[in-house]
Design a protein around this motif. Structure first.
Motif, PDB file in Angstrom:
ATOM      1  N   SER A   1       0.835  -1.209   0.000  1.00 38.05           N
ATOM      2  CA  SER A   1       0.000   0.000   0.000  1.00 38.05           C
ATOM      3  C   SER A   1       0.870   1.259   0.000  1.00 38.05           C
ATOM      4  CB  SER A   1      -0.928  -0.016   1.211  1.00 38.05           C
ATOM      5  OG  SER A   1      -1.704   1.154   1.261  1.00 38.05           O
ATOM      6  N   ALA A   2       1.942   1.252   0.795  1.00 35.77           N
ATOM      7  CA  ALA A   2       2.852   2.401   0.837  1.00 35.77           C
ATOM      8  C   ALA A   2       3.524   2.595  -0.517  1.00 35.77           C
ATOM      9  CB  ALA A   2       3.895   2.211   1.939  1.00 35.77           C
ATOM     10  N   PHE A   3       3.965   1.517  -1.139  1.00 39.00           N
ATOM     11  CA  PHE A   3       4.595   1.628  -2.454  1.00 39.00           C
ATOM     12  C   PHE A   3       3.596   2.127  -3.492  1.00 39.00           C
ATOM     13  CE2 PHE A   3       8.409  -0.125  -0.886  1.00 39.00           C
ATOM     14  CZ  PHE A   3       9.377   0.054  -1.858  1.00 39.00           C
ATOM     15  N   GLU A   4       2.366   1.665  -3.437  1.00 37.55           N
ATOM     16  CA  GLU A   4       1.347   2.149  -4.378  1.00 37.55           C
ATOM     17  C   GLU A   4       1.176   3.657  -4.255  1.00 37.55           C
ATOM     18  OE1 GLU A   4      -2.017  -0.280  -3.311  1.00 37.55           O
ATOM     19  OE2 GLU A   4      -1.465  -1.846  -4.758  1.00 37.55           O
TER      20      GLU A   4
ATOM     21  N   PRO B   1       4.588   6.650  -7.567  1.00 34.86           N
ATOM     22  CA  PRO B   1       4.495   7.646  -8.646  1.00 34.86           C
ATOM     23  C   PRO B   1       5.522   8.782  -8.512  1.00 34.86           C
ATOM     24  CG  PRO B   1       2.307   6.993  -7.978  1.00 34.86           C
ATOM     25  CD  PRO B   1       3.266   6.377  -6.986  1.00 34.86           C
ATOM     26  N   ASP B   2       5.755   9.255  -7.298  1.00 31.05           N
ATOM     27  CA  ASP B   2       6.765  10.295  -7.093  1.00 31.05           C
ATOM     28  C   ASP B   2       8.165   9.757  -7.368  1.00 31.05           C
ATOM     29  OD1 ASP B   2       7.716  12.939  -6.145  1.00 31.05           O
ATOM     30  OD2 ASP B   2       8.559  11.744  -4.492  1.00 31.05           O
ATOM     31  N   VAL B   3       8.438   8.526  -6.922  1.00 31.69           N
ATOM     32  CA  VAL B   3       9.750   7.918  -7.172  1.00 31.69           C
ATOM     33  C   VAL B   3       9.982   7.800  -8.681  1.00 31.69           C
ATOM     34  CG1 VAL B   3      11.137   5.824  -6.888  1.00 31.69           C
ATOM     35  CG2 VAL B   3       9.780   6.682  -4.976  1.00 31.69           C
TER      36      VAL B   3
ATOM     37  N   VAL C   1      12.847   8.494   0.267  1.00 29.63           N
ATOM     38  CA  VAL C   1      11.391   8.455   0.297  1.00 29.63           C
ATOM     39  C   VAL C   1      10.961   8.231   1.732  1.00 29.63           C
ATOM     40  CG1 VAL C   1       9.326   7.339  -0.608  1.00 29.63           C
ATOM     41  CG2 VAL C   1      11.405   7.408  -1.996  1.00 29.63           C
ATOM     42  N   ARG C   2      10.194   9.170   2.248  1.00 31.30           N
ATOM     43  CA  ARG C   2       9.666   9.046   3.609  1.00 31.30           C
ATOM     44  C   ARG C   2       8.186   8.780   3.574  1.00 31.30           C
ATOM     45  NH1 ARG C   2      12.956  11.614   7.766  1.00 31.30           N
ATOM     46  NH2 ARG C   2      14.858  12.387   6.792  1.00 31.30           N
ATOM     47  N   ALA C   3       7.757   7.870   4.436  1.00 26.70           N
ATOM     48  CA  ALA C   3       6.333   7.531   4.488  1.00 26.70           C
ATOM     49  C   ALA C   3       5.566   8.586   5.260  1.00 26.70           C
ATOM     50  CB  ALA C   3       6.138   6.176   5.149  1.00 26.70           C
TER      51      ALA C   3
ATOM     52  N   GLU D   1      13.172   9.708 -13.520  1.00 24.00           N
ATOM     53  CA  GLU D   1      13.312  10.292 -14.854  1.00 24.00           C
ATOM     54  C   GLU D   1      14.388  11.376 -14.873  1.00 24.00           C
ATOM     55  OE1 GLU D   1       9.471  11.649 -16.073  1.00 24.00           O
ATOM     56  OE2 GLU D   1       8.626   9.625 -16.053  1.00 24.00           O
ATOM     57  N   GLY D   2      14.640  11.967 -13.732  1.00 19.01           N
ATOM     58  CA  GLY D   2      15.686  12.987 -13.625  1.00 19.01           C
ATOM     59  C   GLY D   2      17.031  12.332 -13.388  1.00 19.01           C
ATOM     60  N   ASP D   3      17.954  13.111 -12.861  1.00 20.83           N
ATOM     61  CA  ASP D   3      19.304  12.591 -12.667  1.00 20.83           C
ATOM     62  C   ASP D   3      19.688  12.432 -11.194  1.00 20.83           C
ATOM     63  OD1 ASP D   3      19.489  15.246 -12.012  1.00 20.83           O
ATOM     64  OD2 ASP D   3      21.149  15.706 -13.358  1.00 20.83           O
ATOM     65  N   GLU D   4      18.695  12.395 -10.310  1.00 23.16           N
ATOM     66  CA  GLU D   4      18.986  12.210  -8.888  1.00 23.16           C
ATOM     67  C   GLU D   4      19.667  10.863  -8.665  1.00 23.16           C
ATOM     68  OE1 GLU D   4      15.972  13.303  -5.774  1.00 23.16           O
ATOM     69  OE2 GLU D   4      14.748  13.633  -7.567  1.00 23.16           O
ATOM     70  N   GLN D   5      20.783  10.880  -7.981  1.00 23.05           N
ATOM     71  CA  GLN D   5      21.448   9.630  -7.657  1.00 23.05           C
ATOM     72  C   GLN D   5      20.868   9.018  -6.389  1.00 23.05           C
ATOM     73  OE1 GLN D   5      25.674   9.811  -6.940  1.00 23.05           O
ATOM     74  NE2 GLN D   5      25.840   7.606  -6.845  1.00 23.05           N
TER      75      GLN D   5
END
Length: 109
Positions: A85-88, A92-94, A107-109, A99-103
């Motif tokens: 449920s948390a991943f769902e 989308p934000d991840v 991700v905080r719940a 798509e960008g270049d963040e290495q």
């Protein structure tokens, strides 16, 4: 980009990620479950993979080297249904950030 899912996450999460059309592999499937974290990171960095983990040890490796990407989930202990449920909710934000270049993607719940 391949996603390497660390041991703290169940294989069920890999199934969910694959259901989203992603190339995801659990450490057990790759035969890396008994390898030290730095070896896992080195492999990911060499191949341009992303490590999906809850383990802060990978943060230090990601800060010191390039090539790999870190998706660091800061989640409390939870059941498998709560995890999915948390991943769902959070994926989308991840996905947008990938798509960008963040290495390092924290991700905080």
């Amino acid at each position: 980009m391949r996603l390497i899912v660390d041991q703290q996450f169940p294989p069920l999460l890999v199934e969910w990620l694959r259901g989203q059309g992603l190339d995801a592999w659990h450490l057990v499937e790759l035969g890396l479950e008994n390898r030290p974290d730095f070896e896992i990171w080195s492999l990911a960095a060499k191949h341009g993979d992303a490590v999906v983990t809850r383990d802060s040890d990978f943060l230090n490796f990601a800060r010191q080297s390039s090539g790999g990407r870190l998706i660091w989930f800061r989640l409390p202990n939870c059941t498998n249904p709560q995890l999915i449920s948390a991943f769902e909710r959070l994926w989308p934000d991840v996905a947008k950030r990938l798509e960008g270049d963040e290495q390092i993607i924290e991700v905080r719940a």
